[in-house]
Design an enzyme around this catalytic site. Structure first.
Site, PDB file in Angstrom:
ATOM      1  CE1 TYR A  80      62.419  49.686  42.642  1.00  0.00           C
ATOM      2  CE2 TYR A  80      60.942  47.579  41.924  1.00  0.00           C
ATOM      3  CZ  TYR A  80      62.190  48.362  42.005  1.00  0.00           C
ATOM      4  OH  TYR A  80      63.392  47.676  41.292  1.00  0.00           O
TER       5      TYR A  80
ATOM      6  CG  PHE B 231      74.786  46.814  48.548  1.00  0.00           C
ATOM      7  CD1 PHE B 231      75.301  47.998  48.778  1.00  0.00           C
ATOM      8  CD2 PHE B 231      75.199  45.459  49.065  1.00  0.00           C
ATOM      9  CE1 PHE B 231      76.177  48.141  49.989  1.00  0.00           C
ATOM     10  CE2 PHE B 231      76.192  45.743  50.135  1.00  0.00           C
ATOM     11  CZ  PHE B 231      76.667  46.798  50.500  1.00  0.00           C
TER      12      PHE B 231
ATOM     13  CB  SER C 113      66.744  56.423  46.635  1.00  0.00           C
ATOM     14  OG  SER C 113      66.175  56.287  47.981  1.00  0.00           O
TER      15      SER C 113
END
Length: 564
Positions: free
Chosen positions: A480, A208, A222
């Site tokens: 993940y 981000f 996502s």
């Protein structure tokens, strides 16, 4: 370079951001020594060289080529200097960083241009078509799947189009909950602009801080909060895609029935169809209250069952996440030493809790930490927390509370800095993520870890593999994985990295999972496309790329290899 934020050329984040330090984390060095055999006290630290020490290949662009591009974007925004070209030559995958730090440059971009408008982007693409340039779009440079560099064999002039100047929030339709935004805007800048209007996009990927809206759309991103706000494909309601011949304009409609979805073709296309310059996104009012609550489960299996039940319950958390036992132990190793009387009391309380759990029969080496985020009014959050608490209890878990949850929120963007810290010590750390139905998650987890350990054993390396579940859906969830091991110095680490990474990726295919949930394809995940989509599915996609770009100039070879 122009007044556009860029990550440092040799690693993650901006130059000047403090590096990861372990000295105030007493559990970290013992954990690293025990699990990968690296003694941080004696390890050789290899820092990246100065850019001036590296042999950067000369640009292939002629003076006339550069002048033609500068005539479109301006002299200050068409660059061929070494720093600009190396900042843009690759992304931030382990492979990219190992090669960059070693000065192992192959096909470096020739010219970097910074268009200031959609019209300039279209004129650059038209010039590329006329002169047979290759064009690669660039946002924040955070790709970890090899989406940003030209193939080694590329002989044509390569132009990187950096959208950093196209970074404005253009318009907000508050009645409809829509915002029109230029694609080059960075995540924090977009969220700040929306927050000033009492709004949020709610899209928070791990990258981000340094990634852009256009990059999210181009790679089918996502975010951590997708359980509530959706993946980027759910958030995008309209967009502009610039092509050499014109602009594809998709209006901000809530839904349409107009044949195969052009919107879906563009999302995740990684520059193969053109350059995304503008996106209309759905936005939401800022929640009155946000809370992250931590839980602990006795086993991974119990936690997965709880996450599944939460996904089917009346509660709708912003996210639900659980770490397996290995990742839980890693997370605990990164806790800072208590520095105040209050923190020392909290630390003592944690030790007493572990003792209590052992008395209850828990194996504290098998326990798994979980986090759920709640947003809304205080009453709404309390109702949802009660639902989740009951589910956690039914599966043998306990509530840890908001303290550990707040700590998770503070540390959620830290992992790439730890990766670079380890890379300075010839230790490879990387990730592989996937998605699968709920019924297959336990098998995917088991097989991926077994495949990674088998690959490490074959290499004769002591390594560590951990995992968390995130991004819940009705039918399944994302897993993940993170792995780390001490590798050979420099370029020699790449073949070892490939062996472990490929073993994990192939295990996804063998378990019925997907090759990637949100990191895209690029070139690193490309070998598994046929197993994922079927032979006919790949042929259909190849036909789309060939038809849309017969000259093979738009970020060629990404997602699928281009025909020679």
């Amino acid at each position: 370079m122009p007044d556009v934020k860029h990550q440092k050329w040799w690693g993650w984040g901006y130059d000047g951001i403090p590096d990861f330090h372990y000295e105030n984390k007493p559990g970290f060095a013992p954990f690293v020594l025990a699990n990968i055999g690296l003694d941080l006290a004696t390890a050789k630290v290899v820092r990246p060289p100065a850019l001036s020490e590296l042999n950067v290949p000369a640009t292939k662009a002629s003076v006339d080529d550069v002048a033609a591009l500068a005539a479109i974007v301006g002299d200050a925004f068409a660059l061929t200097d070494d720093e600009a070209r190396i900042v843009h030559w690759a992304g931030r995958s382990v492979r990219d960083l190992i090669r960059t730090r070693a000065g192992n440059f192959s096909r470096v971009t020739d010219v970097v241009v910074y268009p200031g408008s959609e019209d300039e982007v279209q004129r650059v693409l038209a010039l590329a078509s006329e002169r047979d340039f290759v064009v690669i779009p660039f946002g924040g440079g955070t790709s970890i799947s090899g989406s940003l560099q030209a193939e080694d064999h590329e002989t044509r002039v390569v132009v990187t189009v950096d959208l950093g100047r196209m970074n404005r929030l253009l318009d907000v339709d508050t009645h409809s909950g829509l915002a029109r935004v230029q694609a080059g805007i960075l995540g924090p800048d977009l969220e700040d602009a929306l927050t000033a209007r009492g709004l949020t996009m709610g899209h928070v990927p791990d990258s981000f801080t340094y990634s852009t809206l256009g990059g999210w759309v181009a790679t089918r991103s996502s975010g951590m909060q997708s359980d509530k706000y959706g993946d980027i494909a759910d958030i995008v309601k309209g967009l502009h895609l610039v092509r050499p011949s014109g602009v594809v304009t998709l209006r901000d409609l809530p839904s349409t029935s107009t044949g195969p979805s052009v919107r879906e073709m563009i999302i995740g296309s990684e520059g193969r169809l053109g350059i995304i310059t503008e996106v209309t996104i759905q936005v939401h009012k800022l929640p009155a209250k946000r809370e992250v609550v931590a839980y602990m489960f006795p086993t991974w299996e119990a936690g997965l069952l709880a996450m599944h039940e939460i996904s089917r319950s009346e509660a709708h958390p912003v996210f639900t996440r659980i770490s397996d036992a290995d990742e839980t132990r890693f997370s605990l190793s990164t806790l800072k030493a208590p520095t105040t009387p209050l923190k020392k009391v909290a630390s003592f309380g944690q030790e007493r809790l572990w003792d209590y759990l052992r008395l209850r029969g828990w194996d504290t080496n098998a326990m798994c930490i979980s986090y759920c985020c709640f947003e809304g009014s205080a009453k709404h959050n309390d109702r949802e927390k009660d639902v989740v608490k009951a589910i956690v209890g039914r599966h043998g878990g306990i509530v840890l509370g908001g303290g550990p949850g707040a700590m998770y929120d503070q540390k959620k963007f830290d992992t790439p800095y730890i990766r670079d810290f380890l890379l300075d010590r010839n230790t490879v750390g990387d990730v592989s993520e996937t998605a699968a139905p709920w019924s297959k998650l336990a098998e995917v987890h088991r097989k991926a870890k077994a495949a990674a350990h088998a690959a490490l054993e074959q290499l004769g390396r002591k390594g560590f593999v951990m995992c968390h579940m995130s991004h819940s859906y009705h039918a399944g969830a994302c897993l993940y994985f993170t792995f780390a091991f001490v590798a050979d110095e420099g370029i020699g680490a790449l073949s070892q990295y490939d062996a472990v990474k490929s073993a994990i990726q192939q295990s996804f295919m063998d378990s019925g999972a997907t090759l990637s949930h949100h990191h895209g394809v690029g070139v690193e995940h490309r070998p598994w496309m046929e197993q994922d989509l079927s032979e006919e599915g790949v042929a259909l996609m190849a036909g789309l790329f060939a038809s849309a770009d017969p000259g093979n100039r738009l970020n060629p070879d990404k997602v699928l290899p281009s025909p020679r």
